[in-house]
Design an enzyme around this catalytic site. Structure first.
Site, PDB file in Angstrom:
ATOM      1  N   ASP A 338       1.209  -1.015   0.532  1.00 48.15           N
ATOM      2  CA  ASP A 338      -0.084  -0.319   0.112  1.00 48.15           C
ATOM      3  C   ASP A 338       1.068   1.526  -0.121  1.00 48.15           C
ATOM      4  OD1 ASP A 338      -3.147   1.082   0.326  1.00 48.15           O
ATOM      5  OD2 ASP A 338      -1.877   2.090   2.546  1.00 48.15           O
ATOM      6  N   GLU A 375       1.099  -0.367  -5.438  1.00 43.91           N
ATOM      7  CA  GLU A 375      -0.272   0.432  -5.516  1.00 43.91           C
ATOM      8  C   GLU A 375       0.970   2.186  -6.099  1.00 43.91           C
ATOM      9  OE1 GLU A 375      -3.705   2.856  -3.272  1.00 43.91           O
ATOM     10  OE2 GLU A 375      -1.567   2.856  -1.863  1.00 43.91           O
TER      11      GLU A 375
END
Length: 619
Positions: A338, A375
């Site tokens: 993330d 990401e």
């Protein structure tokens, strides 16, 4: 003169490496050139190597050259140059130009750092655990069970399928009861659909339903299940020869992580105790309670990777989090990191590249075949040269242009109007900046837990949705379906895009069999998984590209206009002077390739997937 046809594929058809020697195959129209060369920079200086003729393929002349790869760095850049009279033409990974192209678009080969070979063969399926399937109601949260947002809001239990609240502040506190047992109970369903890999949104202990605010990295959230259940799930997945990738949230923790302990439940949390051993795990201003939160969010204090104990805990020690879940009994197949571009030493992500490289190193130490996925909502080229990430969530190189072309919106939901020429140019530019192996392991999605669902973006337009889905399953990179897409699940912006899966609608959905067919085409075609991409035709309203690998050639044709089109395609560029073109997605009649040309009829707003066969191969 007209621009000559120049072609090079970085697949096994056109590229091979033997120790430190790189051999390239180059194809041109069979015309006389004054020079045909490949340019490379083994010591940061230009070297031009002559190519020699090998054989003819229809009206194509094949050439070959061998040169030494770079020894001072993993990446070797190269580009082709031809000279005819006073004209020069250069071929790079984006296309043909009349002058030497910028180095960012040169062909790239990373000899030492390759992504996992298995990734390009997969069709991924993204699951938001709380909304996928509730199999064990005993695990469900009870309204008021605990408080969030600094103790100001009760968590809320909701019935399966009840509408998601769109009230500000409630997106992360509503729970529907999806769990690991629910995911395991639907593995047969996923296999029937054709899915081969699962990407799970976070599953570690957390106070929110989305779980991007971790409170314990070593334990599954008790409302989803147990570590033992997760081990059972991964074992079941692997027995089916499927893969699983977990979501890793290492840029920040929850403010209620025991290290930070904003609510003051312990005697050593960093927020209330400047002398805390965890104080330097975060970024405080002196002895005050002012600290850095992810994008200013107070519940997500950013971790300080300059601290050795943070490094040890997350990636460096033998029992670090990254390594722990990659090994037995869990054996996950990769991590989706993330906001990986934001972590580092303080605000501004200082030394970010170093830490991404370290995450990669830690993952590969435990499992050399682990998928390292980042990401990035925007361009991620610098992270994707081989030494950091294997692939990224390909927003910039796929989702953004797709959304702009078909939904006429950018990622900020502002209007944007591009045509097919702009779209193809965007795709080729983004693709050209990466080594080919990393292009193949990009994760392509139409939508995700962070965006409105694509079917809602196009207002339920089935033709546009089919075009988008066709491109998802045929473009370079690994396709990923967001749960529910296969039955037409709608949803606006977060949190509406995280609706419960309506299991009662599966049987009557017209979409399921459509996606089943598309996925089957993808998983049964080596060309769609690993083949080179070659644009055959593009104008403002239509485009056709080929995916080519060895003896398999697949065309993908799209007509965006409201009128029927007949296109004349130069099949000779693919080595076809004659043959057959057979539709794989529709029941249209086969077409003949004659004199190196294919006449293709496209209905209004239609996409087709077509297989080309030489006459001798047609049965």
């Amino acid at each position: 003169m007209n621009t000559p046809f120049l072609y090079h594929a970085q697949t096994t058809d056109g590229l091979s490496c033997d120790n430190d020697l790189l051999t390239v195959v180059f194809k041109t129209e069979a015309i006389e050139f004054d020079k045909v060369q490949v340019r490379h920079e083994p010591d940061n200086e230009e070297y031009l190597v002559d190519l020699h003729k090998t054989h003819r393929q229809g009206r194509l002349q094949c050439w070959e050259a061998t040169f030494v790869i770079n020894k001072d760095r993993p990446l070797t850049h190269y580009v082709f140059k031809v000279v005819i009279g006073t004209q020069q033409y250069w071929l790079d990974a984006k296309g043909v130009s009349k002058r030497i192209p910028a180095k960012e678009f040169h062909f790239k080969y990373n000899a030492t750092q390759q992504p996992p070979e298995w990734v390009s063969k997969q069709v991924f399926y993204q699951i938001f655990p709380d909304r996928f399937c509730n199999q064990d109601p005993a695990l469900n949260i009870v309204t008021g069970e605990y408080q969030v947002k600094n103790g100001t809001r009760d968590v809320i239990a909701k019935s399966w399928g009840e509408p998601v609240s769109l009230q500000p502040g409630e997106g992360g506190i509503e729970f529907y009861g999806g769990d690991l047992a629910g995911i395991e109970s639907k593995l047969d369903y996923l296999q029937d659909l054709g899915i081969t890999s699962i990407y799970l949104n976070p599953v570690f202990s957390s106070l929110s339903n989305h779980k991007y605010d971790t409170t314990d990295y070593f334990n599954i959230d008790p409302h989803l299940g147990t570590n033992q259940q997760f081990a059972s799930l991964t074992a079941n997945i692997h027995q089916r020869e499927m893969k699983i990738v977990l979501d890793a949230v290492f840029n920040h923790t929850s403010a209620e992580h025991p290290w930070f302990d904003k609510s003051g439940k312990t005697e050593c949390g960093a927020f209330h105790h400047p002398e805390s051993p965890y104080r330097d795990y975060y970024f405080f201003q002196g002895e005050s309670k002012e600290y850095i939160g992810w994008k200013g969010v107070s519940n997500l204090p950013v971790l300080n990777f300059e601290n050795q104990l943070v490094k040890d805990y997350i990636y460096q020690s033998d029992d670090a989090v990254i390594k722990h879940w990659l090994r037995s009994p869990y054996n996950v197949d990769g991590w989706r990191f993330d906001v990986i571009h934001m972590l580092g030493e303080g605000e501004g992500a200082k030394n970010n590249a170093h830490y991404v490289q370290e995450f990669r190193k830690a993952s590969k130490q435990e499992n050399n075949d682990a998928y390292v996925l980042g990401e990035h909502f925007f361009e991620a080229s610098s992270w994707l040269q081989g030494d950091q990430e294997d692939g990224s969530m390909n927003y910039y190189g796929f989702a953004h242009p797709l959304r702009a072309l078909l939904a006429k919106q950018d990622i900020s939901y502002d209007p944007i109007d591009i045509d097919a020429c702009d779209f193809v140019d965007w795709l080729l530019e983004a693709k050209a900046k990466l080594p080919w192996a990393n292009q193949l392991t990009q994760l392509n999605q139409m939508d995700s837990h962070d965006t409105a669902r694509f079917i809602s973006l196009v207002n339920g337009d089935q033709a546009l949705m089919k075009i988008a889905s066709t491109l998802l399953m045929t473009y370079v990179g690994a396709p990923c379906l967001y749960y529910g897409t296969e039955i037409g699940l709608e949803g606006g912006n977060d949190p509406d895009n995280r609706r419960c899966f309506p299991w009662g609608e599966v049987e009557n959905s017209p979409w399921f069999s459509y996606y089943q067919s598309l996925i089957h085409l993808r998983t049964s075609s080596h060309a769609l998984q690993k083949g080179w991409l070659h644009p055959l035709h593009v104008d403002e309203k239509s485009f056709v590209f080929a995916r080519v690998l060895e003896q398999e050639t697949i065309l993908v044709a799209v007509n965006l206009s409201d009128e029927e089109l007949e296109l004349v395609l130069p099949a000779w560029q693919l080595g076809f002077e004659g043959g057959k073109a057979m539709s794989l997605l529709t029941e249209k009649q086969d077409c003949d390739i004659d004199g190196g040309e294919l006449r293709l009829a496209l209905s209004p707003q239609e996409s087709q997937i077509i297989k080309l066969e030489h006459i001798s191969n047609v049965k």
